[in-house]
Design a protein around this motif. Structure first.
Motif, PDB file in Angstrom:
ATOM      1  N   ILE A 157       0.838  -1.205   0.000  1.00 44.67           N
ATOM      2  CA  ILE A 157       0.000   0.000   0.000  1.00 44.67           C
ATOM      3  C   ILE A 157       0.874   1.257   0.000  1.00 44.67           C
ATOM      4  O   ILE A 157       0.580   2.237  -0.689  1.00 44.67           O
ATOM      5  N   HIS A 158       1.987   1.207   0.721  1.00 44.61           N
ATOM      6  CA  HIS A 158       2.895   2.364   0.762  1.00 44.61           C
ATOM      7  C   HIS A 158       3.401   2.719  -0.644  1.00 44.61           C
ATOM      8  O   HIS A 158       3.284   3.858  -1.092  1.00 44.61           O
ATOM      9  N   GLU A 159       3.949   1.727  -1.333  1.00 46.02           N
ATOM     10  CA  GLU A 159       4.541   2.025  -2.645  1.00 46.02           C
ATOM     11  C   GLU A 159       3.467   2.409  -3.665  1.00 46.02           C
ATOM     12  O   GLU A 159       3.691   3.277  -4.513  1.00 46.02           O
ATOM     13  N   LEU A 160       2.306   1.770  -3.581  1.00 36.84           N
ATOM     14  CA  LEU A 160       1.267   2.107  -4.553  1.00 36.84           C
ATOM     15  C   LEU A 160       0.614   3.447  -4.236  1.00 36.84           C
ATOM     16  O   LEU A 160       0.117   4.126  -5.144  1.00 36.84           O
ATOM     17  N   ALA A 161       0.662   3.867  -2.985  1.00 36.79           N
ATOM     18  CA  ALA A 161       0.210   5.229  -2.663  1.00 36.79           C
ATOM     19  C   ALA A 161       1.105   6.247  -3.383  1.00 36.79           C
ATOM     20  O   ALA A 161       0.627   7.266  -3.883  1.00 36.79           O
ATOM     21  N   HIS A 162       2.408   5.944  -3.462  1.00 39.01           N
ATOM     22  CA  HIS A 162       3.289   6.834  -4.238  1.00 39.01           C
ATOM     23  C   HIS A 162       2.826   6.901  -5.696  1.00 39.01           C
ATOM     24  O   HIS A 162       2.865   7.954  -6.328  1.00 39.01           O
ATOM     25  N   LYS A 163       2.399   5.763  -6.231  1.00 34.99           N
ATOM     26  CA  LYS A 163       1.929   5.742  -7.623  1.00 34.99           C
ATOM     27  C   LYS A 163       0.659   6.590  -7.782  1.00 34.99           C
ATOM     28  O   LYS A 163       0.497   7.283  -8.789  1.00 34.99           O
ATOM     29  N   PRO A 222       8.198   7.575  12.157  1.00 36.20           N
ATOM     30  CA  PRO A 222       8.838   8.876  11.895  1.00 36.20           C
ATOM     31  C   PRO A 222       9.305   9.049  10.452  1.00 36.20           C
ATOM     32  O   PRO A 222       9.599  10.167  10.028  1.00 36.20           O
ATOM     33  N   TYR A 223       9.359   7.961   9.706  1.00 36.93           N
ATOM     34  CA  TYR A 223       9.726   8.078   8.285  1.00 36.93           C
ATOM     35  C   TYR A 223       8.751   9.001   7.554  1.00 36.93           C
ATOM     36  O   TYR A 223       9.103   9.617   6.539  1.00 36.93           O
ATOM     37  N   ALA A 224       7.536   9.113   8.068  1.00 38.30           N
ATOM     38  CA  ALA A 224       6.529  10.001   7.474  1.00 38.30           C
ATOM     39  C   ALA A 224       6.997  11.456   7.458  1.00 38.30           C
ATOM     40  O   ALA A 224       6.507  12.266   6.673  1.00 38.30           O
ATOM     41  N   ALA A 262       5.539  13.547   0.417  1.00 34.09           N
ATOM     42  CA  ALA A 262       5.191  12.324  -0.325  1.00 34.09           C
ATOM     43  C   ALA A 262       5.234  11.113   0.605  1.00 34.09           C
ATOM     44  O   ALA A 262       4.344  10.250   0.576  1.00 34.09           O
ATOM     45  N   GLU A 263       6.267  11.049   1.441  1.00 33.39           N
ATOM     46  CA  GLU A 263       6.351   9.927   2.386  1.00 33.39           C
ATOM     47  C   GLU A 263       5.249  10.034   3.439  1.00 33.39           C
ATOM     48  O   GLU A 263       4.737   9.024   3.909  1.00 33.39           O
ATOM     49  N   PHE A 264       4.892  11.262   3.783  1.00 31.32           N
ATOM     50  CA  PHE A 264       3.810  11.427   4.763  1.00 31.32           C
ATOM     51  C   PHE A 264       2.511  10.824   4.224  1.00 31.32           C
ATOM     52  O   PHE A 264       1.803  10.103   4.924  1.00 31.32           O
ATOM     53  N   PHE A 265       2.230  11.089   2.964  1.00 31.19           N
ATOM     54  CA  PHE A 265       1.019  10.520   2.352  1.00 31.19           C
ATOM     55  C   PHE A 265       1.111   8.992   2.269  1.00 31.19           C
ATOM     56  O   PHE A 265       0.148   8.283   2.572  1.00 31.19           O
ATOM     57  N   ALA A 266       2.281   8.474   1.889  1.00 33.24           N
ATOM     58  CA  ALA A 266       2.423   7.013   1.741  1.00 33.24           C
ATOM     59  C   ALA A 266       2.320   6.317   3.099  1.00 33.24           C
ATOM     60  O   ALA A 266       1.638   5.302   3.230  1.00 33.24           O
ATOM     61  N   VAL A 267       2.982   6.878   4.106  1.00 34.29           N
ATOM     62  CA  VAL A 267       2.958   6.244   5.430  1.00 34.29           C
ATOM     63  C   VAL A 267       1.561   6.342   6.047  1.00 34.29           C
ATOM     64  O   VAL A 267       1.047   5.364   6.607  1.00 34.29           O
TER      65      VAL A 267
HETATM   66 ZN    ZN Z   1       7.987   5.843   0.354  1.00 34.22          ZN
END
Ligand code: ZN
Length: 271
Positions: A153-159, A209-211, A216-221
């Motif tokens: 879900i994380h990687e596809l959220a980036h997509k 905390p990676y968010a 972009a990472e905030f949205f994916a996380v």
């Molecule tokens: Zn990411």
């Protein structure tokens, strides 16, 4: 009117049926699907067939996928799309590359002064603009339940984020959603998380905390949390939860709460 797309869809579904015991095995391995309705289950099952027919899974040595594992991946990929209609949300890439475990890849990062840094980082997943999605298979196997972690879900959220340009934490919002409301909910939570980490880099944060890396990472996380740890996200950032519920048109927290109401021990030891 005769539609090639509809014909191809029907043909694909007829050609690759999923046997009931196989689908049940997939459902058993994915607690985060618990609580979806029968109609949602039917949609998801078809969507998995279409997804696997449309995307090429490239496996590196050390990864061998059987039908159940391919479906395990597909079902997690399709869950976010459950109520987003028949649009081609995962357009622009055709390949998913599966590594056995965390991989090294050269990373480029341009700092505030415009200097580009290239460094190696350990990664469990990547999604490139107009490129493939790369996943570490052991990372995929690490998700599937309510553990507030979901690499697929994380990687596809980036997509999804990249559908309207660079990944910046703003995917194409639906008609009726307000960019201003989205941005202020995300920005407030993102700033709060960054302030917390600036004050103490080892702070016990409510979400990974990676968010705080970038929007972009905030949205994916937060998308990962939305589907696999919705209670944690709702508690920490209720407005973010609300915006994601509008975007994904789902309410995983309602599913989880219902499951817990029916079975008070549900999710014990899962997070
Ligand atoms: Zn990411």
């Amino acid at each position: 009117m005769w539609s090639f797309r509809a014909w191809r869809r029907r043909r694909t579904l007829a050609r690759y049926p999923i046997a009931a015991p196989l689908w049940q095995a997939v459902r058993d391995r994915l607690p985060l699907l618990d609580g979806i309705t029968d109609a949602e289950d039917r949609w998801l099952r078809e969507a998995c067939v279409l997804f696997l027919a449309a995307k090429h899974l490239t496996t590196l040595p050390g990864v061998e996928l059987d039908d159940e594992q391919r479906l395990l991946l597909a079902a997690q990929a399709q869950l976010p799309l459950l109520h987003l209609g028949d649009l081609d949300w995962y357009q622009g890439f055709h390949e998913i590359i599966l590594y056995p475990d965390d991989f090294k890849s050269p990373q480029r990062h341009r700092d505030a002064s415009g200097v580009e840094h290239v460094y190696d980082g350990e990664h469990s997943g990547e999604a490139w603009q107009q490129g493939p999605v790369i996943l570490a298979w052991d990372g995929v196997l690490g998700g599937g339940g309510w553990e507030a972690y979901n690499l697929v879900i994380h990687e596809l959220a980036h997509k999804l984020d990249m559908l309207n340009g660079d990944a910046n934490g703003l995917p194409p919002l639906h008609h009726g959603m307000q960019v201003g409301e989205w941005s202020s909910a995300m920005q407030q939570a993102y700033d709060g998380l960054n302030r917390q980490l600036d004050a103490n880099p080892d702070a016990e944060t409510a979400i990974d905390p990676y968010a705080a890396e970038n929007p972009a990472e905030f949205f994916a996380v937060t998308s990962e949390y939305f589907f696999s740890g919705p209670d944690l996200l709702q508690q920490a950032y209720p407005q973010v939860y609300q915006q994601l519920a509008l975007f994904y048109r789902q309410d995983p927290l309602a599913r989880l709460s219902q499951l817990q109401a029916e079975h008070p021990e549900y999710r014990q030891g899962q997070q």
